[in-house]
Design a protein around this motif. Structure first.
Motif, short mmCIF file in Angstrom:
data_model
loop_
_atom_site.label_atom_id
_atom_site.label_comp_id
_atom_site.label_asym_id
_atom_site.label_seq_id
_atom_site.Cartn_x
_atom_site.Cartn_y
_atom_site.Cartn_z
N GLY A 329 0.99 -1.21 0.04
CA GLY A 329 -0.11 -0.11 -0.10
C GLY A 329 0.91 1.23 0.10
N ARG A 330 0.35 2.53 0.60
CA ARG A 330 1.05 3.60 0.56
C ARG A 330 0.74 4.34 1.87
NH1 ARG A 330 -2.16 8.03 -1.62
NH2 ARG A 330 -4.05 7.26 -2.27
N LEU A 331 1.67 5.20 2.46
CA LEU A 331 1.36 6.13 3.41
C LEU A 331 0.22 7.05 2.93
CD1 LEU A 331 1.85 7.08 6.57
CD2 LEU A 331 3.82 8.25 5.39
N LEU A 332 -0.68 7.33 3.77
CA LEU A 332 -1.75 8.42 3.40
C LEU A 332 -1.69 9.59 4.31
CD1 LEU A 332 -4.91 6.04 3.21
CD2 LEU A 332 -3.76 6.88 1.45
N ARG A 333 -1.19 9.54 5.67
CA ARG A 333 -1.23 10.41 6.43
C ARG A 333 -0.44 10.07 7.66
NH1 ARG A 333 -6.10 13.81 9.45
NH2 ARG A 333 -4.65 15.77 9.83
N ALA A 334 0.44 10.93 8.14
CA ALA A 334 1.18 10.81 9.26
C ALA A 334 0.96 12.20 10.31
CB ALA A 334 2.64 10.68 8.99
N VAL A 345 -2.31 4.19 6.72
CA VAL A 345 -1.92 3.35 5.51
C VAL A 345 -2.87 2.69 4.48
CG1 VAL A 345 -0.35 1.51 4.87
CG2 VAL A 345 0.21 3.03 6.98
N GLY A 346 -2.91 3.11 3.39
CA GLY A 346 -3.83 2.47 2.62
C GLY A 346 -3.31 1.11 2.03
N ALA A 350 -7.86 -1.12 1.95
CA ALA A 350 -8.68 -0.55 3.12
C ALA A 350 -7.50 0.29 4.03
CB ALA A 350 -8.75 -1.91 4.25
N VAL A 351 -8.04 1.10 4.74
CA VAL A 351 -7.29 2.16 5.30
C VAL A 351 -6.98 1.76 6.92
CG1 VAL A 351 -7.05 4.49 6.23
CG2 VAL A 351 -8.07 3.91 4.07
N ARG A 352 -5.79 1.46 7.25
CA ARG A 352 -5.40 1.08 8.43
C ARG A 352 -4.77 2.30 9.24
NH1 ARG A 352 -2.10 -4.49 8.26
NH2 ARG A 352 -1.98 -3.86 10.46
N GLU A 353 -4.67 2.42 10.70
CA GLU A 353 -4.26 3.44 11.37
C GLU A 353 -3.37 2.56 12.22
OE1 GLU A 353 -6.79 5.80 13.51
OE2 GLU A 353 -7.18 7.18 11.92
N LEU A 354 -2.07 3.07 12.39
CA LEU A 354 -0.95 2.54 13.30
C LEU A 354 -0.59 3.78 14.19
CD1 LEU A 354 1.02 0.61 10.63
CD2 LEU A 354 -0.67 -0.50 12.24
N ASP A 355 -0.41 3.28 15.63
CA ASP A 355 0.69 4.33 16.33
C ASP A 355 1.82 3.84 16.37
OD1 ASP A 355 -1.71 6.10 16.91
OD2 ASP A 355 -2.53 4.79 18.26
N VAL A 356 2.93 4.56 16.10
CA VAL A 356 4.15 4.24 16.04
C VAL A 356 5.07 5.37 16.62
CG1 VAL A 356 4.02 3.07 13.73
CG2 VAL A 356 4.57 5.51 13.60
N GLY A 357 6.29 5.09 16.89
CA GLY A 357 7.25 5.80 17.53
C GLY A 357 8.00 6.74 16.48
N TRP A 358 8.23 6.09 15.46
CA TRP A 358 9.15 6.38 14.51
C TRP A 358 8.63 6.08 12.92
CZ3 TRP A 358 13.40 8.92 16.54
CH2 TRP A 358 13.61 8.40 17.72
N LEU A 359 8.90 7.12 11.96
CA LEU A 359 8.75 6.82 10.68
C LEU A 359 9.96 7.16 10.06
CD1 LEU A 359 6.67 6.61 8.16
CD2 LEU A 359 6.27 9.04 8.54
#
Length: 462
Positions: A329-334, A345-346, A350-359
């Protein structure tokens, strides 16, 4: 200045180092004095981006017997490693930091003080002035004057934060190879990596070893990972390609037939194609080259640029343990989130939401060299021109850059990744050392045939 002919090499990584080494060796063969000013932004002379890593688990992606830095001595690296006390066989994959030491030794060994020397300059090149010679301007006001220059800029990183990443978001790593870029990723927070290629593999290996709880999410359009090298490596298999005009479809059919005739084993076919890639690339029309980049390139790269078996095993273990999760997929927003970053992330429709410490941006080199300020100004001034795909610089055989009108410059040369649009297969050591060996005689002959030139005339900075 030393008072004798000089060449400014812009870029202190493998491309610049091998250019400097072959220039010094050529000067020695002619009993000619020469100074090479090797300019590196971070002071990582001979190491550059690829070989400055300190992680011993970052391995070369080619075995030792293929990594000589000298075109006329294919066993040189293997001999050096054994002389250095390493118990190494031709098929071993050594740490990249070891290869960095090799390049440093190779550079030092090419010097013959005081007549053939390397002046190591740390600084960011902001402009070039082309007069009868070349003046290289450094940020902060410094400069290097030389009779000629070699643009050995390597892979140019993405110049800007992706627009979907909030400027205020913490934990964003634009360049994982910048000094100390990964040092802070030790807190066990999840990591999202943009890209699933060789850089992602290195990032995943480092950050998962730094903390036993770290989970890496890797996202890319195709979700393809580099394939492993087999053991033992099969011999290259010749791949017949039709003569005459060549299209992407013709090329794919030839490869499929060769794999079929090789019992389905693609390893030998890919390795057999490698010596032909540059000539095959030049036979493709511009439209077919663009078609290849859009449809085929990623599939070629994961089969061509493989990883060592031990690295492949580590990646497989991480995936099996759920510590490396690959998303198509691809990054939609951060944006800023409770754990540092909340990303959308698309993936797989589907659109998934992830909570991460680092990108971490591991998407590789920028797609248009004119986004690089130095190269953009050189193009605008007509000193150089981009190749037709704008992946690098247009150059004549032997590396002389072409100006806006298509005329070769006898004082400015390039090699390595800067020739990707013209040659495609040009980022690995065997191709770079061959280009350095071809460039050196022409450039040294130019210097030998002329008297000492005055400093470049002052003109508009480019």
């Amino acid at each position: 200045m030393s008072g004798f002919p000089s060449v400014a090499v812009v870029g202190g990584g493998a491309s610049g180092t091998l250019a400097a080494v072959h220039l010094l060796r050529e000067a020695r063969a002619r009993a000619m004095p020469l100074e090479v000013a090797l300019i590196d932004q971070y002071g990582r002379h001979a190491l550059g981006q690829a070989y400055s890593t300190t992680d011993p688990h970052h391995l070369l992606n080619a075995c030792a017997n293929k990594m000589s830095g000298l075109e006329d001595d294919p066993g040189h690296f293997l001999s050096w490693a054994r002389d250095d006390g390493l118990d190494v066989s031709a098929s071993d994959y050594l740490p990249r930091r070891t290869y960095g030491r090799y390049l440093q030794d190779l550079l030092a060994g090419a010097e013959e003080w005081p007549v053939r020397v390397v002046r190591r300059v740390t600084g960011t090149v902001s402009a070039l002035t082309r007069g009868r010679g070349v003046r290289v301007h450094l940020s902060g006001g410094g400069r290097v004057d030389a009779e000629a220059a070699v643009l050995a800029l390597g892979n140019r990183s993405q110049s800007a934060r992706p627009p979907v990443v909030d400027a205020a978001s913490p934990g964003y790593v634009a360049d994982p190879w910048a000094p100390g870029a990964l040092a802070g990723i030790r807190d066990g927070a999840p990591v999202l990596v943009l890209g699933t290629g060789l850089t992602m593999v290195d990032v995943a290996v480092t950050v998962t070893r730094a903390h036993p709880g770290t989970v890496v999410h890797a996202v890319s359009r195709h979700a393809l990972l580099p394939r492993p090298h087999p053991r033992p490596v099969p011999p290259p298999v010749p791949t017949p390609v039709p003569d005459g005009p060549l299209g992407v479809g013709d090329l794919l059919r030839a490869v499929r037939l060769a794999v079929r005739d090789n019992g389905g084993d693609w390893y030998g076919v890919v390795d057999g194609l490698r010596p032909q890639v540059q000539s095959l690339w030049t036979r493709l029309s511009p439209d077919d080259q663009r078609r290849f980049l859009g449809l085929v390139a990623r599939h070629w790269e994961v089969h061509r640029h493989r990883i060592p078996p031990v690295t492949a095993a580590r990646i497989a273990d991480l995936r099996a343990a759920g510590r490396l999760r690959v998303l198509r997929g691809r990054l939609l927003r951060a944006v800023s989130g409770p754990s540092g970053l909340r990303v959308q992330v698309g993936a797989d429709g589907a659109v998934r939401e992830l909570d991460v410490g680092w990108l971490v941006d591991a998407t590789g080199p920028g797609a248009d060299i004119t986004r690089d300020p130095l190269l953009a100004d050189l193009v605008a001034d007509g000193v150089v021109r981009p190749d037709r795909l704008r992946l690098g610089l247009d150059a004549a055989p032997g590396g002389a850059v072409l100006d806006a009108g298509g005329a070769p410059d006898d004082r400015i040369f390039t090699l390595g990744p800067m020739l990707r649009g013209s040659l495609y297969e040009t980022t690995a050591i065997p191709e770079i050392r061959a280009q350095a060996a071809a460039l050196a005689p022409r450039l040294v002959e130019t210097l030998a045939s002329g008297a000492r030139l005055p400093s470049p005339a002052r003109s508009r900075h480019v």
